[in-house]
Structure formats: structure tokens, C-alpha cells
Design an enzyme around this catalytic site. Structure first.
Site, PDB file in Angstrom:
ATOM      1  N   SER A 114      38.658  29.232  40.746  1.00 31.02           N
ATOM      2  CA  SER A 114      38.667  29.646  42.177  1.00 31.02           C
ATOM      3  C   SER A 114      38.355  30.847  42.784  1.00 31.02           C
ATOM      4  O   SER A 114      37.522  30.638  43.832  1.00 31.02           O
ATOM      5  CB  SER A 114      39.953  28.993  42.603  1.00 31.02           C
ATOM      6  OG  SER A 114      41.270  29.870  42.220  1.00 31.02           O
ATOM      7  N   CYS A 115      38.949  31.780  42.404  1.00 28.76           N
ATOM      8  CA  CYS A 115      38.903  33.160  43.078  1.00 28.76           C
ATOM      9  C   CYS A 115      37.914  34.110  42.310  1.00 28.76           C
ATOM     10  O   CYS A 115      37.786  35.187  43.081  1.00 28.76           O
ATOM     11  CB  CYS A 115      40.255  33.636  43.282  1.00 28.76           C
ATOM     12  SG  CYS A 115      41.007  34.416  41.912  1.00 28.76           S
ATOM     13  N   GLY A 116      37.632  33.979  41.145  1.00 30.79           N
ATOM     14  CA  GLY A 116      36.806  35.226  40.602  1.00 30.79           C
ATOM     15  C   GLY A 116      37.812  36.062  39.976  1.00 30.79           C
ATOM     16  O   GLY A 116      38.982  36.152  39.927  1.00 30.79           O
TER      17      GLY A 116
END
Length: 287
Positions: A114-116
Site C-alpha cells: 500500500s505505501c511503498g
């Protein structure tokens, strides 16, 4: 190799009626990326295009920028208990003479779908490692990309129409590359937006088409700092998202010359940076 989708039994409730049925879900599995034999990162991804994902990840890290800098990518034999190939571990081998930046060597990172990258370095890291300048306000040999708002507004529907796995699962993000005339060049799907972008960029690296200097990158969710970073590192001048950008993404766009468009829905959109590439005819409203 892992499957893109899997089937699971669900209990379905519709207007009070209860039934049992199989449902198609998007697969999510870990992928460990090794660099020249050393563990570098783990990401949760949808299986498929794993080599492109790893290559694209290394473009965003400033390790790779040309196809000839990549020697090969292989699935790792002996990574499982029985010594067979593991399709969840890939090793990227750089060509002789490629110097790996310290920012990559000094850390072992964990990424999520989701967020890298978690705990990513500041804007300075992108500025010092980017191979191509996308700031065309100072003049140059080629004119800047120019986009009509109507063309930008048409891109989400084109992306959605090309999302094959989403139609079966409803659970995937997508990233697509378009020409400045609106032609779809490539689209990739994944549980993570940043993985989908890495797959696009990695494919471009393998095909020798970096930098992607006259393209538009469209992502199906929000525009995080990670995605803005990946666009800049691939030489992409325009990043558009159907949802909101983060403040750090806007800061990075303003500093590097990236055109950043958010809330691209219907005929509406917000231009947060790089507005010189968007043809604006209406008088700005006061307020």
C-alpha cells in the site's frame, strides 16, 4: 509461478438472503528482491511481471537507468526447503562496472503493497540520484509536453476499461502510461500502486525506452511521495491520480518540475504543480 487470482468460499448476503458461493480474489504474496546476491527489499505484490517489478524498483532507487546496466534477473534456486526455485525471490544482477548508490547499499528495506518504502529518505535523495531532469521551464531542444484538460479527463475511463483483473476481483490498483496524445502505451495491475508503477518502469528499462520523457503516468488511487519519486526517476513529466496527493508529493513535484494532477474525476481535477504543461484557458476564480 504464483497465480494472479485465487478462489475462496464466501457467505453472500443480499437483501437479507444468505447464500454460499465461490469468489475470485486477487492474490497477494511476498517478493524478496536481491541485488547481486544480497537481500535488498521485500514487497507484498500480485504475482506476475516480477522481473519488471524488480527492475523498476531499482530504477526508482537510482541503481539502473539503461538496459545495458542490467545483466540478468533470475528466480532464486535453493530458496525453498527442497532446494527448488522460489518464485517469491528474485536476484537482480547488475552489469560489470555498475556502481550501486550508497543509499541502496546502506539499508535493507521492507515495502508494503500500500505505501511503498517505509521511512523513505528526504527530497534530497531524489534530487541527487535522478538521472534525467524533467524541469523544462528553462528551455531545451524539445518543447514541453502540453495537455488539454479534456484529454486528461478521458484517461481514467481508458485505464478502467483496460483493467482486466480488476473486472474479476475488484481488488487491484492500476498504473498506466499514456502518450501526450492520449494513446495507451502500457498498463499494469497490482495490489500496490507502487508495484504497478515499478512494473511499468521496469518494462521500459528492459525495452530500452527510458527516460519516458513524453508520457503521462496515471495511477488509480492517491499520489504519494513514493509515486512522485518513481515518476521523476523514470523521467516521466506528468503524474495524474484519481485521488489526492500527499503534501510531500506536491513538494517533490514543485522542486523537480513534475506536473502533478490530483482528484482526476470526470471533467474535474486539481493541478498541484507543473501547471505550465496543462492548457488553461479559463480565468482563475478568485477566493
Amino acid at each position: 509461478m504464483g497465480r494472479v487470482t485465487e478462489r475462496r468460499k464466501v457467505i453472500r448476503i443480499r437483501d437479507g438472503a444468505v447464500s454460499t458461493r465461490p469468489d475470485t480474489l486477487v492474490a497477494e504474496e511476498p517478493l524478496e528482491i536481491r541485488l547481486d546476491g544480497k537481500p535488498l527489499a521485500i514487497t507484498m505484490r500480485t504475482p506476475g511481471d516480477d522481473f519488471a517489478l524488480a527492475a523498476g524498483f531499482l530504477v526508482s532507487e537510482g541503481v539502473l537507468g539503461r538496459a545495458d546496466e542490467l545483466q540478468n534477473i533470475v528466480y532464486c534456486a535453493g530458496a525453498t526447503v527442497d532446494g527448488s526455485n522460489s518464485y517469491n525471490v528474485v536476484d537482480v544482477r547488475t552489469a560489470p562496472g555498475v556502481v550501486v548508490p550508497d543509499i541502496t547499499l546502506e539499508r535493507n528495506v521492507y515495502t508494503t503493497s500500500s505505501c511503498g518504502l517505509c521511512g523513505k529518505a528526504s527530497l534530497d535523495a531524489v534530487r541527487t540520484t535522478a538521472r534525467w531532469s524533467i524541469d523544462d521551464t528553462q528551455g531545451g531542444t524539445a518543447p514541453p509536453v502540453r495537455l488539454e484538460p479534456g484529454l486528461l479527463a478521458s484517461l481514467p475511463d481508458r485505464l478502467r476499461a483496460a483493467q482486466r483483473v480488476f473486472d474479476r476481483t475488484g481488488g487491484l490498483h492500476a498504473a498506466a502510461l499514456f502518450t501526450e496524445e492520449g494513446e495507451l502505451l502500457d498498463i499494469r495491475e497490482d495490489v500496490g500502486r507502487h508495484n504497478a508503477v515499478d512494473k511499468l518502469v521496469g518494462r521500459a528499462l528492459q525495452e530500452g525506452t527510458l527516460p519516458l520523457s513524453r508520457t503521462v503516468l496515471l495511477v488509480s488511487g492517491r499520489a504519494s511521495f513514493e509515486l512522485a519519486q518513481k515518476a521523476v526517476m523514470a523521467g516521466i513529466p506528468v503524474l495524474a491520480a484519481v485521488s489526492a496527493p500527499s503534501s510531500l508529493a506536491v513538494d517533490l513535484a514543485a522542486e523537480t518540475g513534475l506536473t502533478l494532477v490530483g482528484f482526476l474525476r470526470g471533467s474535474n481535477m486539481n493541478v498541484y504543480a507543473g501547471e505550465h504543461r496543462v492548457t488553461l484557458r479559463a480565468t482563475a476564480a478568485q477566493g
